[in-house]
Motif scaffolding. Structure first.
Motif, mmCIF file in Angstrom:
data_model
loop_
_atom_site.group_PDB
_atom_site.id
_atom_site.type_symbol
_atom_site.label_atom_id
_atom_site.label_comp_id
_atom_site.label_asym_id
_atom_site.label_seq_id
_atom_site.Cartn_x
_atom_site.Cartn_y
_atom_site.Cartn_z
ATOM 1 N N ILE A 177 -3.609 -1.925 -11.324
ATOM 2 C CA ILE A 177 -2.742 -2.928 -11.122
ATOM 3 C C ILE A 177 -3.289 -3.755 -9.880
ATOM 4 C CG2 ILE A 177 -0.255 -3.659 -10.402
ATOM 5 C CD1 ILE A 177 0.534 -0.672 -11.340
ATOM 6 N N PRO A 178 -3.455 -5.083 -9.997
ATOM 7 C CA PRO A 178 -4.377 -5.848 -9.329
ATOM 8 C C PRO A 178 -3.224 -6.327 -7.995
ATOM 9 C CG PRO A 178 -4.008 -7.213 -11.343
ATOM 10 C CD PRO A 178 -3.411 -5.688 -11.399
ATOM 11 N N ALA A 179 -3.935 -6.665 -7.003
ATOM 12 C CA ALA A 179 -3.040 -7.150 -5.762
ATOM 13 C C ALA A 179 -2.639 -8.425 -6.275
ATOM 14 C CB ALA A 179 -4.027 -7.280 -4.584
ATOM 15 N N GLY A 180 -1.154 -8.590 -5.575
ATOM 16 C CA GLY A 180 -0.542 -9.868 -6.191
ATOM 17 C C GLY A 180 0.473 -9.725 -7.288
ATOM 18 N N ALA A 181 0.465 -8.568 -7.756
ATOM 19 C CA ALA A 181 1.527 -8.470 -9.068
ATOM 20 C C ALA A 181 2.781 -8.123 -8.327
ATOM 21 C CB ALA A 181 1.187 -7.009 -10.003
ATOM 22 N N THR A 201 -4.769 4.739 -4.273
ATOM 23 C CA THR A 201 -5.211 3.509 -3.592
ATOM 24 C C THR A 201 -6.922 3.665 -3.990
ATOM 25 O OG1 THR A 201 -5.609 4.563 -1.781
ATOM 26 C CG2 THR A 201 -3.828 3.300 -1.740
ATOM 27 N N ARG A 202 -7.539 2.669 -3.884
ATOM 28 C CA ARG A 202 -8.985 2.641 -4.362
ATOM 29 C C ARG A 202 -9.796 3.501 -3.244
ATOM 30 N NH1 ARG A 202 -12.246 -2.488 -5.674
ATOM 31 N NH2 ARG A 202 -13.458 -0.792 -6.802
ATOM 32 N N ASP A 203 -9.373 3.879 -2.120
ATOM 33 C CA ASP A 203 -9.942 4.721 -1.269
ATOM 34 C C ASP A 203 -9.446 6.241 -1.074
ATOM 35 O OD1 ASP A 203 -7.612 4.535 -0.166
ATOM 36 O OD2 ASP A 203 -8.125 3.672 1.773
ATOM 37 N N GLY A 204 -8.883 6.443 -2.476
ATOM 38 C CA GLY A 204 -8.701 7.841 -2.740
ATOM 39 C C GLY A 204 -7.329 8.363 -2.290
ATOM 40 N N LYS A 205 -6.340 7.538 -1.605
ATOM 41 C CA LYS A 205 -5.104 8.113 -1.175
ATOM 42 C C LYS A 205 -4.157 8.285 -2.198
ATOM 43 C CE LYS A 205 -5.179 6.200 3.475
ATOM 44 N NZ LYS A 205 -6.416 5.562 3.508
ATOM 45 N N ILE A 309 7.264 -0.761 -8.530
ATOM 46 C CA ILE A 309 6.615 -1.121 -7.413
ATOM 47 C C ILE A 309 7.089 -2.839 -6.845
ATOM 48 C CG2 ILE A 309 4.424 -1.788 -6.206
ATOM 49 C CD1 ILE A 309 3.039 0.008 -8.326
ATOM 50 N N ASP A 310 7.654 -2.833 -6.092
ATOM 51 C CA ASP A 310 8.380 -4.297 -5.516
ATOM 52 C C ASP A 310 7.106 -5.377 -5.380
ATOM 53 O OD1 ASP A 310 7.157 -3.377 -3.225
ATOM 54 O OD2 ASP A 310 9.039 -3.963 -1.919
ATOM 55 N N LEU A 316 -4.081 -1.043 -7.067
ATOM 56 C CA LEU A 316 -3.718 0.490 -7.291
ATOM 57 C C LEU A 316 -4.341 1.013 -8.640
ATOM 58 C CD1 LEU A 316 -0.100 0.130 -6.105
ATOM 59 C CD2 LEU A 316 -2.013 1.085 -4.733
ATOM 60 N N VAL A 317 -4.888 2.280 -8.429
ATOM 61 C CA VAL A 317 -5.283 2.928 -9.752
ATOM 62 C C VAL A 317 -4.089 3.640 -10.373
ATOM 63 C CG1 VAL A 317 -6.961 4.697 -10.756
ATOM 64 C CG2 VAL A 317 -7.682 2.709 -8.779
#
Length: 483
Positions: A177-181, A201-205, A309-310, A316-317
């Motif tokens: 889901i790209p940023a800005g959605a 998250t893309r850093d693994g969280k 997600i608001d 986000l993966v």
């Protein structure tokens, strides 16, 4: 009047000799070239007419090759569509079997697995049917989303907001889901299988989902061989799955769900300006007597999971972990679609224009072979599933419609082939008639020209003999002087 200074008889003979020499030269030129018209002075009007005919004949030759190309393209596309129609027939057989109540859930899943292979094969045929650098069965619109590793954006996986799409679960990322959605709502239904939504998250969280380690790990992760952060780093948190090169698994902020299952949200995660609600994993609430969790039970009626997600502030993966297949749908308020310019041409179907007539002075006439996109998405099968039974019942209608579409395409190609073959036959007859007409204007009549040459040669020989006599005329004047 008798004169010596001017020999009129000789002058007349020489004049006729020049005329005869011109006629002999013309006859020899025509016999040597085979043409009646060798320059504009021979027949200027005939040369203009013949030149127009020559232009038409040259155009007809090129048009004939183009018609053959159009026929070859249509036959190639029809061959690919024949294979696709056979696959659709097989898929309908599977759907009919899936509707049968005598089948178990695992039987239906086997049918679904084969159907997914059929769908993938249809896409492969549509993308690889190629001729003259054209792809008549490929999608009509190029999809150029920016991928994170092998992961496409959600707008590519869910092209129609709110529509159901079928997928296979595992430890491969579904989408990002790209940023800005904004106002994202995703719901899955795993039916009789335990498939769970995971958000990273893309850093693994690991923000939302089911735990893979600790005191209460989820059996779905364990079934995939993931029971520790190290195993997650090697098999899940990879660049191919859309994660950053140095990402590592981190579940310190993981939200698993509230004390009880709620499709509208049993728990909330607040992270980096995002508010994420999670229904919780329904299968983990089966046995309230043990604190609410009874991992591995698949008889729960809570087969659906949902996240909202608001406002997405970073990519986000999305991953759905499990061992079966599931249906999913997504809605949004805003969904940006990152795009890029591909290094290589994208395979898309496009209209093909075939020239059928280009006569001198007339308008160009063409026939257009329309694109026939036949990939699974274009045929309306992107959201088709054979498991559970209700989905299989709906699949029958979708497969019938897809087969009708393919049959319509094949009918179009059949009529196109017949039309182009008819045009080619007409062109052949036209070429023959034009060639004959041009021959009558341009070609030399060898019998006539041979006769003209012989005639000119005889006259030339006779004129030489007469010229001798004419040149003796002044000598007659000497007899007068001698007298």
């Amino acid at each position: 009047m008798a004169t010596i200074f001017t020999n009129l008889l000789s002058a007349n003979v020489l004049k006729n000799q020049a005329k005869d020499a011109s006629q002999l030269s013309q006859a020899l030129t025509r016999l040597s070239s085979g043409l009646r018209i060798n320059s504009a002075k021979d027949d200027s009007a005939g040369q203009a007419i013949a030149n127009r005919m020559t232009a038409n004949l040259g155009a007809d030759t090129v048009i004939g090759r183009g018609l053959d190309d159009g026929i070859s393209l249509s036959e190639t596309a029809d061959g690919g569509l024949d294979s696709i129609s056979q696959l659709l027939i097989r898929a309908k057989e599977l759907a009919i079997r899936s509707v049968n109540d005598a089948l178990s859930d695992s039987d239906r899943q086997s049918l679904q697995d084969e159907f997914q292979q059929i769908s993938a094969t249809i896409d492969q045929i549509a993308g690889n049917t190629e001729i003259f650098g054209k792809y008549p069965l490929a999608p009509a619109v190029a999809e150029l989303p920016v991928q994170l590793g092998n992961v496409a954006p959600a707008s590519s996986k869910f092209p129609v907001a709110g529509a159901n799409y079928g997928f296979t679960s595992g430890i491969v990322s579904l989408a990002y889901i790209p940023a800005g959605a904004t106002n994202i709502a995703m719901r899955i239904d795993s039916y009789s299988y335990d498939d769970d939504i995971q958000i990273f998250t893309r850093d693994g969280k690991h923000l939302v989902g089911t735990p893979l380690q600790g005191s209460d790990p989820d059996s779905t992760w364990a079934s995939k061989g993931i029971t520790s952060a190290a195993q997650a780093d090697s098999s899940v948190i990879t660049e191919a799955n859309g994660f950053l090169p140095n990402a590592s698994y981190d579940d310190s902020t993981l939200v698993q769900g509230g004390s009880s299952y709620d499709i509208n949200g049993s728990a909330t995660q607040n992270y980096n300006g995002m508010t994420i609600t999670y229904s919780g994993d329904g299968d983990r609430y089966e046995d309230a007597s043990t604190g609410g969790y009874n991992d591995g039970t698949v008889s729960s009626t809570n087969t659906q999971e949902r996240i909202t997600i608001d406002n997405v502030t970073e990519d986000l993966v999305v991953m759905v972990v499990g061992n079966g297949s599931f249906s999913a749908r997504m809605t949004w308020g805003n969904m940006p679609t990152p795009t890029y310019t591909p290094a290589e041409p994208v395979k898309v179907s496009s209209a093909t224009q075939i020239v059928t007539s280009a006569n001198f002075g007339d308008e160009l006439k063409t026939k257009t072979i329309e694109p026939t996109p036949s990939d699974s998405a274009s045929l309306g099968l992107a959201s088709t599933r054979l498991n559970p039974k209700d989905e299989a019942s709906r699949a029958l209608g979708a497969l019938d419609k897809a087969l009708d579409t393919v049959n319509g395409y094949r009918g179009e190609y059949g009529s196109t082939i017949n039309s182009l073959e008819s045009a080619k036959a007409t062109l052949s007859a036209q070429t023959l008639a034009t060639t004959a007409a041009r021959s009558r204007i341009m070609d030399a009549d060898y019998a006539l020209e041979a006769s003209n040459m012989t005639k000119a040669q005889i006259i030339q020989q006779a004129s030489n003999a007469v010229l001798v006599q004419a040149n003796q005329q002044p000598q007659i004047m000497l007899s007068l002087l001698k007298g």
